[in-house]
Design an enzyme around this catalytic site. Structure first.
Site, PDB file in Angstrom:
ATOM      1  N   GLY A 210      18.620  23.177  -1.042  1.00  0.00           N
ATOM      2  CA  GLY A 210      18.419  21.791  -0.619  1.00  0.00           C
ATOM      3  C   GLY A 210      19.652  21.266   0.087  1.00  0.00           C
ATOM      4  O   GLY A 210      20.481  22.031   0.575  1.00  0.00           O
ATOM      5  N   ASN A 211      19.774  19.953   0.143  1.00  0.00           N
ATOM      6  CA  ASN A 211      20.953  19.332   0.758  1.00  0.00           C
ATOM      7  C   ASN A 211      21.250  18.023   0.048  1.00  0.00           C
ATOM      8  O   ASN A 211      20.579  17.648  -0.906  1.00  0.00           O
ATOM      9  CB  ASN A 211      20.752  19.137   2.266  1.00  0.00           C
ATOM     10  CG  ASN A 211      19.515  18.310   2.577  1.00  0.00           C
ATOM     11  OD1 ASN A 211      19.392  17.168   2.139  1.00  0.00           O
ATOM     12  ND2 ASN A 211      18.587  18.902   3.329  1.00  0.00           N
ATOM     13  N   HIS A 212      22.272  17.300   0.533  1.00  0.00           N
ATOM     14  CA  HIS A 212      22.755  16.111  -0.163  1.00  0.00           C
ATOM     15  C   HIS A 212      22.097  14.807   0.278  1.00  0.00           C
ATOM     16  O   HIS A 212      22.552  13.732  -0.107  1.00  0.00           O
ATOM     17  CB  HIS A 212      24.268  15.982   0.040  1.00  0.00           C
ATOM     18  CG  HIS A 212      25.051  17.136  -0.510  1.00  0.00           C
ATOM     19  ND1 HIS A 212      25.062  17.450  -1.854  1.00  0.00           N
ATOM     20  CD2 HIS A 212      25.829  18.068   0.102  1.00  0.00           C
ATOM     21  CE1 HIS A 212      25.835  18.516  -2.041  1.00  0.00           C
ATOM     22  NE2 HIS A 212      26.302  18.910  -0.872  1.00  0.00           N
ATOM     23  N   SER A 213      21.030  14.876   1.040  1.00  0.00           N
ATOM     24  CA  SER A 213      20.379  13.648   1.496  1.00  0.00           C
ATOM     25  C   SER A 213      19.860  12.832   0.313  1.00  0.00           C
ATOM     26  O   SER A 213      19.279  13.375  -0.625  1.00  0.00           O
ATOM     27  CB  SER A 213      19.223  13.986   2.435  1.00  0.00           C
ATOM     28  OG  SER A 213      18.511  12.815   2.788  1.00  0.00           O
ATOM     29  N   ALA A 278      15.957  14.864   5.867  1.00  0.00           N
ATOM     30  CA  ALA A 278      16.833  16.013   6.129  1.00  0.00           C
ATOM     31  C   ALA A 278      16.114  17.249   5.601  1.00  0.00           C
ATOM     32  O   ALA A 278      16.305  17.662   4.453  1.00  0.00           O
ATOM     33  CB  ALA A 278      18.178  15.830   5.444  1.00  0.00           C
TER      34      ALA A 278
END
Length: 400
Positions: A210-213, A278
């Site tokens: 995943g990502n930090h959005s 994102a």
């Protein structure tokens, strides 16, 4: 825009209470009807007689009037208000508001208020920077309150202040702008679909890519669009934030493929589609049904496959009259990459922001963007709260 508005002005026991006299004077001058509610400690800094003379109304401090025994209904007062402004807001009152400690007339009125609430912190720098104050302000923001801080002077949702109470003129300007926005129904009858947040691509039952959005930008756009009268749907990945406007419909998803399917189903008859999520570019080629055990030598390889490009896929089926806007978060050659995405994905506009800009990107409550249209026009915003950036984006898209 303040003429005829009902404003509850809450005053607490801080040295900055002297500024509340000027704030009250300016609100009345702008045509607002103001009811002052002051805490017992607030009366140690400023007399109710002064406030009553300016507002033309008896100042409320206790639940019952001492001489007559008249009961002041915090419920009725909360329903009467078009806005509630707490200036100054001390650390003590902020803590009570955040945690529901209803031990005075001001906090009980706040808890009963249905109108937007504007909080103007005022305390020394160390108190403002203390983790408990930071936490309480974040709680107030999560409840949908607006924090007006001295450092920015804008409708802010980001802790940037030095502890000094914002100047009365700036507070009135924020209120005026808020009601001006609230009166804007330029998107009434429009259907808007927005993607927001990250996507999580599962490796096994407990791990993911995943990502930090956080989804803050997407939901800020959703709230602003709803305030302008639009029918708004947010297709959101795993996020902790939520819309403050009750009319916004949220469709929760997890993976990129789920987001694509949900967006396609709702974009067909949308007037505007905004791809603010994102989305993970890749997903594991294989999902393990059971948790992968820890290996001494590590895992040699997790093979990844490309996820579908949601913006490009949905835009490829765009109908005449539809407006579609993407986002580009870049770290280098920003304008070059954003312009390429705009053309490649057949979008009408793209919102560019750079991780090199302080205060922009994932997890922040501010943003700094450049909006580029397919007609070659550029619109730049300075560093602003995400609510203000959302307004800029919708101004551009609504005019297309």
């Amino acid at each position: 825009m303040l003429k005829g508005k009902h404003i509850v002005l809450g005053i607490t026991g801080g040295i900055a209470a002297y500024k509340s006299v000027q704030l009250l004077r300016l609100l009345v001058k702008a045509g607002a009807e103001v009811q002052v509610v002051i805490t017992p400690n607030g009366k140690e800094f400023i007399t109710p007689v002064t406030l009553s003379a300016l507002s033309g109304k008896p100042v409320i401090s206790e639940f019952f009037t001492a001489n007559t025994g008249e009961w002041h209904s915090h419920v009725d007062l909360g329903l009467w208000a078009d806005a509630m402004v707490i200036a100054p807001a001390t650390a003590s009152t902020i803590g009570k508001m955040a945690n529901g400690v209803a031990d005075n007339m001001l906090v009980t009125t706040y808890l009963s208020a249905k109108a937007p609430v504007f909080v103007c912190p005022a305390m020394d720098l160390d108190m403002m920077a203390h983790p408990s104050t930071t936490r309480n302000l974040e709680l107030l923001r999560s409840y949908g309150n607006h924090i007006i801080e001295a450092a920015s002077g804008e409708l802010a949702s980001h802790l940037t202040g030095k502890g000094r109470m914002q100047e009365p003129e700036k507070i009135v300007a924020v209120l005026d702008e808020f009601f001006d926005r609230a009166a804007d129904k330029s998107l009434k009858g429009k259907k808007i679909v927005i993607t927001a947040g990250p996507t999580y691509e599962a490796i096994d039952p407990v791990r993911f890519i995943g990502n930090h959005s956080t989804g803050k930008m997407g939901f800020a756009i959703a709230d602003e669009a709803a305030r302008r009268g639009a029918d708004v749907t947010v297709v959101a990945g795993p996020v902790q934030v939520k819309a403050t406007e009750p009319s916004v419909q949220t469709i929760p998803v997890t993976s990129a493929r789920e987001m694509l399917e949900a967006t396609q189903a709702r974009a067909t008859d949308a007037d505007i589609v905004i791809f603010a999520a994102a989305v993970a570019d890749y997903a594991p080629a294989e999902f393990h049904d059971t948790k992968i055990k820890r290996e001494e030598d590590g895992i040699d390889c997790i093979r990844l496959v490309k996820n579908p490009d949601i913006a490009a896929t949905v835009a490829s089926a765009k109908k005449s009259g539809q407006v579609m806007c993407g986002f580009a978060l870049e770290t280098d050659h920003e304008m070059e990459h954003a312009s390429a995405k705009l053309e490649r994905k057949h979008l009408d506009a793209i919102v560019l922001n750079s991780l090199r800009d302080k205060g922009a990107g994932f997890g922040t409550d501010t943003n700094k963007v450049t909006i580029v249209t397919s007609a070659g026009k550029e619109y730049r915003s300075g560093l602003k709260s995400k609510a203000d950036v959302a307004a800029d984006i919708l101004d551009v898209l609504g005019a297309m």
